[in-house]
Design a protein around this motif. Structure first.
Motif, PDB file in Angstrom:
ATOM      1  N   PHE B  15     -26.566  78.416  41.931  1.00  0.00           N
ATOM      2  CA  PHE B  15     -27.569  79.470  42.008  1.00  0.00           C
ATOM      3  C   PHE B  15     -28.880  79.012  42.615  1.00  0.00           C
ATOM      4  O   PHE B  15     -29.874  79.701  42.545  1.00  0.00           O
ATOM      5  CB  PHE B  15     -27.828  80.038  40.619  1.00  0.00           C
ATOM      6  CG  PHE B  15     -26.652  80.783  40.103  1.00  0.00           C
ATOM      7  CD1 PHE B  15     -26.364  82.047  40.578  1.00  0.00           C
ATOM      8  CD2 PHE B  15     -25.804  80.209  39.196  1.00  0.00           C
ATOM      9  CE1 PHE B  15     -25.259  82.718  40.118  1.00  0.00           C
ATOM     10  CE2 PHE B  15     -24.704  80.889  38.741  1.00  0.00           C
ATOM     11  CZ  PHE B  15     -24.426  82.138  39.194  1.00  0.00           C
ATOM     12  N   THR B  16     -28.856  77.869  43.216  1.00  0.00           N
ATOM     13  CA  THR B  16     -30.109  77.385  43.784  1.00  0.00           C
ATOM     14  C   THR B  16     -29.968  77.071  45.253  1.00  0.00           C
ATOM     15  O   THR B  16     -30.580  76.139  45.741  1.00  0.00           O
ATOM     16  CB  THR B  16     -30.551  76.091  43.095  1.00  0.00           C
ATOM     17  OG1 THR B  16     -29.543  75.124  43.289  1.00  0.00           O
ATOM     18  CG2 THR B  16     -30.827  76.310  41.662  1.00  0.00           C
ATOM     19  N   PRO B  17     -29.200  77.793  45.955  1.00  0.00           N
ATOM     20  CA  PRO B  17     -28.743  77.304  47.235  1.00  0.00           C
ATOM     21  C   PRO B  17     -29.802  77.150  48.296  1.00  0.00           C
ATOM     22  O   PRO B  17     -29.997  76.076  48.828  1.00  0.00           O
ATOM     23  CB  PRO B  17     -27.724  78.331  47.657  1.00  0.00           C
ATOM     24  CG  PRO B  17     -28.179  79.570  46.992  1.00  0.00           C
ATOM     25  CD  PRO B  17     -28.785  79.140  45.705  1.00  0.00           C
ATOM     26  N   LYS B  41     -33.948  85.011  46.240  1.00  0.00           N
ATOM     27  CA  LYS B  41     -33.546  86.046  45.291  1.00  0.00           C
ATOM     28  C   LYS B  41     -32.396  85.551  44.411  1.00  0.00           C
ATOM     29  O   LYS B  41     -32.340  85.822  43.214  1.00  0.00           O
ATOM     30  CB  LYS B  41     -33.137  87.313  46.044  1.00  0.00           C
ATOM     31  CG  LYS B  41     -32.942  88.515  45.136  1.00  0.00           C
ATOM     32  CD  LYS B  41     -32.815  89.788  45.928  1.00  0.00           C
ATOM     33  CE  LYS B  41     -32.730  90.992  44.991  1.00  0.00           C
ATOM     34  NZ  LYS B  41     -32.620  92.263  45.740  1.00  0.00           N
ATOM     35  N   TRP B  42     -31.502  84.855  45.046  1.00  0.00           N
ATOM     36  CA  TRP B  42     -30.362  84.251  44.327  1.00  0.00           C
ATOM     37  C   TRP B  42     -30.880  83.320  43.232  1.00  0.00           C
ATOM     38  O   TRP B  42     -30.499  83.401  42.069  1.00  0.00           O
ATOM     39  CB  TRP B  42     -29.516  83.497  45.336  1.00  0.00           C
ATOM     40  CG  TRP B  42     -28.201  82.957  44.863  1.00  0.00           C
ATOM     41  CD1 TRP B  42     -27.718  82.914  43.584  1.00  0.00           C
ATOM     42  CD2 TRP B  42     -27.190  82.382  45.692  1.00  0.00           C
ATOM     43  NE1 TRP B  42     -26.482  82.342  43.560  1.00  0.00           N
ATOM     44  CE2 TRP B  42     -26.126  82.006  44.838  1.00  0.00           C
ATOM     45  CE3 TRP B  42     -27.084  82.134  47.050  1.00  0.00           C
ATOM     46  CZ2 TRP B  42     -24.962  81.397  45.319  1.00  0.00           C
ATOM     47  CZ3 TRP B  42     -25.926  81.524  47.520  1.00  0.00           C
ATOM     48  CH2 TRP B  42     -24.886  81.168  46.665  1.00  0.00           C
ATOM     49  N   TYR B  53     -27.791  91.479  38.957  1.00  0.00           N
ATOM     50  CA  TYR B  53     -27.863  91.156  40.377  1.00  0.00           C
ATOM     51  C   TYR B  53     -26.729  90.206  40.773  1.00  0.00           C
ATOM     52  O   TYR B  53     -26.066  90.384  41.800  1.00  0.00           O
ATOM     53  CB  TYR B  53     -29.201  90.505  40.719  1.00  0.00           C
ATOM     54  CG  TYR B  53     -29.237  89.999  42.139  1.00  0.00           C
ATOM     55  CD1 TYR B  53     -29.411  90.866  43.204  1.00  0.00           C
ATOM     56  CD2 TYR B  53     -29.041  88.647  42.405  1.00  0.00           C
ATOM     57  CE1 TYR B  53     -29.406  90.404  44.506  1.00  0.00           C
ATOM     58  CE2 TYR B  53     -29.042  88.169  43.710  1.00  0.00           C
ATOM     59  CZ  TYR B  53     -29.228  89.051  44.753  1.00  0.00           C
ATOM     60  OH  TYR B  53     -29.209  88.595  46.036  1.00  0.00           O
ATOM     61  N   LEU B  54     -26.513  89.201  39.951  1.00  0.00           N
ATOM     62  CA  LEU B  54     -25.470  88.224  40.278  1.00  0.00           C
ATOM     63  C   LEU B  54     -24.091  88.872  40.293  1.00  0.00           C
ATOM     64  O   LEU B  54     -23.234  88.502  41.101  1.00  0.00           O
ATOM     65  CB  LEU B  54     -25.510  87.079  39.270  1.00  0.00           C
ATOM     66  CG  LEU B  54     -26.801  86.251  39.282  1.00  0.00           C
ATOM     67  CD1 LEU B  54     -26.787  85.216  38.162  1.00  0.00           C
ATOM     68  CD2 LEU B  54     -26.996  85.566  40.628  1.00  0.00           C
ATOM     69  N   TRP B  77     -17.118  82.412  35.488  1.00  0.00           N
ATOM     70  CA  TRP B  77     -18.450  81.835  35.607  1.00  0.00           C
ATOM     71  C   TRP B  77     -19.522  82.730  35.018  1.00  0.00           C
ATOM     72  O   TRP B  77     -20.414  82.273  34.305  1.00  0.00           O
ATOM     73  CB  TRP B  77     -18.748  81.511  37.070  1.00  0.00           C
ATOM     74  CG  TRP B  77     -19.997  80.713  37.207  1.00  0.00           C
ATOM     75  CD1 TRP B  77     -21.111  81.054  37.887  1.00  0.00           C
ATOM     76  CD2 TRP B  77     -20.270  79.440  36.618  1.00  0.00           C
ATOM     77  NE1 TRP B  77     -22.064  80.081  37.758  1.00  0.00           N
ATOM     78  CE2 TRP B  77     -21.568  79.080  36.986  1.00  0.00           C
ATOM     79  CE3 TRP B  77     -19.521  78.579  35.799  1.00  0.00           C
ATOM     80  CZ2 TRP B  77     -22.138  77.878  36.568  1.00  0.00           C
ATOM     81  CZ3 TRP B  77     -20.103  77.401  35.382  1.00  0.00           C
ATOM     82  CH2 TRP B  77     -21.400  77.063  35.786  1.00  0.00           C
ATOM     83  N   LEU B  78     -19.419  84.017  35.302  1.00  0.00           N
ATOM     84  CA  LEU B  78     -20.402  84.934  34.724  1.00  0.00           C
ATOM     85  C   LEU B  78     -20.270  84.976  33.210  1.00  0.00           C
ATOM     86  O   LEU B  78     -21.251  85.189  32.496  1.00  0.00           O
ATOM     87  CB  LEU B  78     -20.226  86.328  35.319  1.00  0.00           C
ATOM     88  CG  LEU B  78     -20.674  86.476  36.782  1.00  0.00           C
ATOM     89  CD1 LEU B  78     -20.470  87.905  37.271  1.00  0.00           C
ATOM     90  CD2 LEU B  78     -22.136  86.057  36.956  1.00  0.00           C
ATOM     91  N   GLY B  79     -19.062  84.749  32.739  1.00  0.00           N
ATOM     92  CA  GLY B  79     -18.865  84.683  31.293  1.00  0.00           C
ATOM     93  C   GLY B  79     -19.646  83.533  30.689  1.00  0.00           C
ATOM     94  O   GLY B  79     -20.237  83.660  29.602  1.00  0.00           O
ATOM     95  N   ILE B  80     -19.674  82.430  31.382  1.00  0.00           N
ATOM     96  CA  ILE B  80     -20.460  81.282  30.906  1.00  0.00           C
ATOM     97  C   ILE B  80     -21.952  81.613  30.937  1.00  0.00           C
ATOM     98  O   ILE B  80     -22.697  81.302  30.011  1.00  0.00           O
ATOM     99  CB  ILE B  80     -20.161  80.039  31.767  1.00  0.00           C
ATOM    100  CG1 ILE B  80     -18.743  79.551  31.465  1.00  0.00           C
ATOM    101  CG2 ILE B  80     -21.186  78.936  31.507  1.00  0.00           C
ATOM    102  CD1 ILE B  80     -18.290  78.413  32.352  1.00  0.00           C
ATOM    103  N   LEU B  81     -22.351  82.255  32.000  1.00  0.00           N
ATOM    104  CA  LEU B  81     -23.776  82.579  32.128  1.00  0.00           C
ATOM    105  C   LEU B  81     -24.234  83.559  31.064  1.00  0.00           C
ATOM    106  O   LEU B  81     -25.397  83.574  30.681  1.00  0.00           O
ATOM    107  CB  LEU B  81     -24.058  83.151  33.517  1.00  0.00           C
ATOM    108  CG  LEU B  81     -23.733  82.246  34.706  1.00  0.00           C
ATOM    109  CD1 LEU B  81     -24.187  82.898  35.993  1.00  0.00           C
ATOM    110  CD2 LEU B  81     -24.376  80.886  34.531  1.00  0.00           C
ATOM    111  N   ARG B  82     -23.306  84.379  30.615  1.00  0.00           N
ATOM    112  CA  ARG B  82     -23.664  85.350  29.573  1.00  0.00           C
ATOM    113  C   ARG B  82     -23.571  84.740  28.177  1.00  0.00           C
ATOM    114  O   ARG B  82     -23.992  85.360  27.211  1.00  0.00           O
ATOM    115  CB  ARG B  82     -22.732  86.562  29.647  1.00  0.00           C
ATOM    116  CG  ARG B  82     -22.938  87.427  30.865  1.00  0.00           C
ATOM    117  CD  ARG B  82     -22.148  88.730  30.749  1.00  0.00           C
ATOM    118  NE  ARG B  82     -22.422  89.616  31.865  1.00  0.00           N
ATOM    119  CZ  ARG B  82     -21.652  89.710  32.951  1.00  0.00           C
ATOM    120  NH1 ARG B  82     -20.539  89.012  33.028  1.00  0.00           N
ATOM    121  NH2 ARG B  82     -21.978  90.527  33.940  1.00  0.00           N
TER     122      ARG B  82
END
Lengths: 158, 155
Positions: B15-17, B41-42, B53-54, B77-82
């Motif tokens: 997320f830091t590209p 924005k990312w 957004y992601l 991955w989004l599951g981890i982020l949540r």
């Protein structure tokens, strides 16, 4: 023998480029009806065959001009650098095999796949032996599929 | 068994590209795209936890390959982020950003320095070279792949 093998590889490559691939990956037809997934799955093998056979000519034909790859260890190489590495027989031979090819995205002009690449051997002072997770990107340019780039991570966890 | 601290590492990288673009290729819009803005924005979304957004920015085909070879799909991955073990990111500093545009796909590479820790306090500090793939779908650029590599030249 090696030349014959290289020729065979080239033939396979030409067939693959003609988009009549045999479909070794999950079918994800693009809007055009072309079997993109099958085509790039074969190109995946062609790519590795070229590397194994030091076939710089095939590699140069396969790679797009703006090709970029990140090797394990984080080394960034261009098309020219990658082709030179492939051509360099003094670096020694390595055995390369891909498996678990998964086409993650396929459109009429873009395909992204991942595979597990197994390497045995040493080139120069570097032992590349091990398994790698690889992401390969293909683009269709002037009616022909080319490799746009690859990112490679050594598998150290199971 | 996937360990969350490793996932946290990948989180930072994925997320830091392209923020803070430092190369001409990234700073200069190509094909009408301001890659720097896109990546800011990312990154901002990652920092603020803007998962809505992601969710949109990640293509359904999104796949993340960590530096140890572990692979996550978008859903995973989004599951981890949540989840509750979201990492704390103190520094995200991508440099040497390069953009290779091929029509409807762009390959972005960068060198990212990370400072932070996971939910258990384990350090996530490190330097990585990262391979990112962004595709154009329905007129929008979306992330479809990330491969991380430790920069061994820094060790």
């Amino acid at each position: 023998m090696k030349r014959a093998y290289g020729l065979a590889t080239t033939i396979v490559f030409l067939i693959a480029s003609g988009a009549v691939a045999l479909g070794q990956a999950p079918k994800k037809p693009a809007a055009s009806g072309e079997d993109v997934a099958g085509t790039v799955a074969i190109l995946d093998h062609v790519w590795l065959d070229a590397a194994h056979n030091h076939d710089g000519e095939t590699a140069a034909w396969l790679f797009a001009d703006n090709f970029v790859e990140i090797h394990p260890g984080g080394i960034l190489v261009s098309k020219e650098q990658q082709v030179e590495m492939i051509k360099n027989t003094q670096l020694g031979d390595i055995a390369i095999q891909s498996s678990d090819i998964q086409v993650r995205y396929a459109s009429p002009d873009v395909a992204v796949l991942t595979d597990t690449t197994t390497i045995r051997g040493t080139q120069g002072e570097t032992n590349y032996g091990g398994q790698y997770r690889v992401m390969r990107v293909f683009v269709k340019q002037q009616g022909r599929w080319r490799a746009a780039g690859a990112g490679i991570a050594r598998i150290t966890s199971q | 068994m996937r360990q969350i601290h490793v996932g946290a590492l990948a989180l930072i990288l994925s997320f830091t590209p392209l923020a803070f673009a430092q190369t001409k290729s990234a700073a200069t819009p190509r094909g009408g795209v301001d890659w720097k803005e896109l990546d800011h924005k990312w990154l901002d979304s990652e920092r603020t936890g803007d998962l809505d957004y992601l969710e949109k920015f990640f293509a359904d085909s999104y796949v993340l390959v960590l530096a140890n070879g572990q692979t996550y799909t978008k859903k995973e991955w989004l599951g981890i982020l949540r989840g509750p073990d979201r990492p704390t990111l103190l520094t995200l500093d991508p440099e040497n950003i390069q953009v290779h545009v091929f029509g409807n796909v762009a390959i972005l590479t960068d060198h990212t320095t990370i400072k932070g820790h996971d939910s258990k306090g384990n350090s996530l500090d490190g330097e990585f070279n990262v391979f990112r793939v962004v595709i154009k779908q329905d007129g929008e650029w979306r992330a479809t792949g990330v491969v991380m590599n430790p920069d061994l030249s820094k060790k």
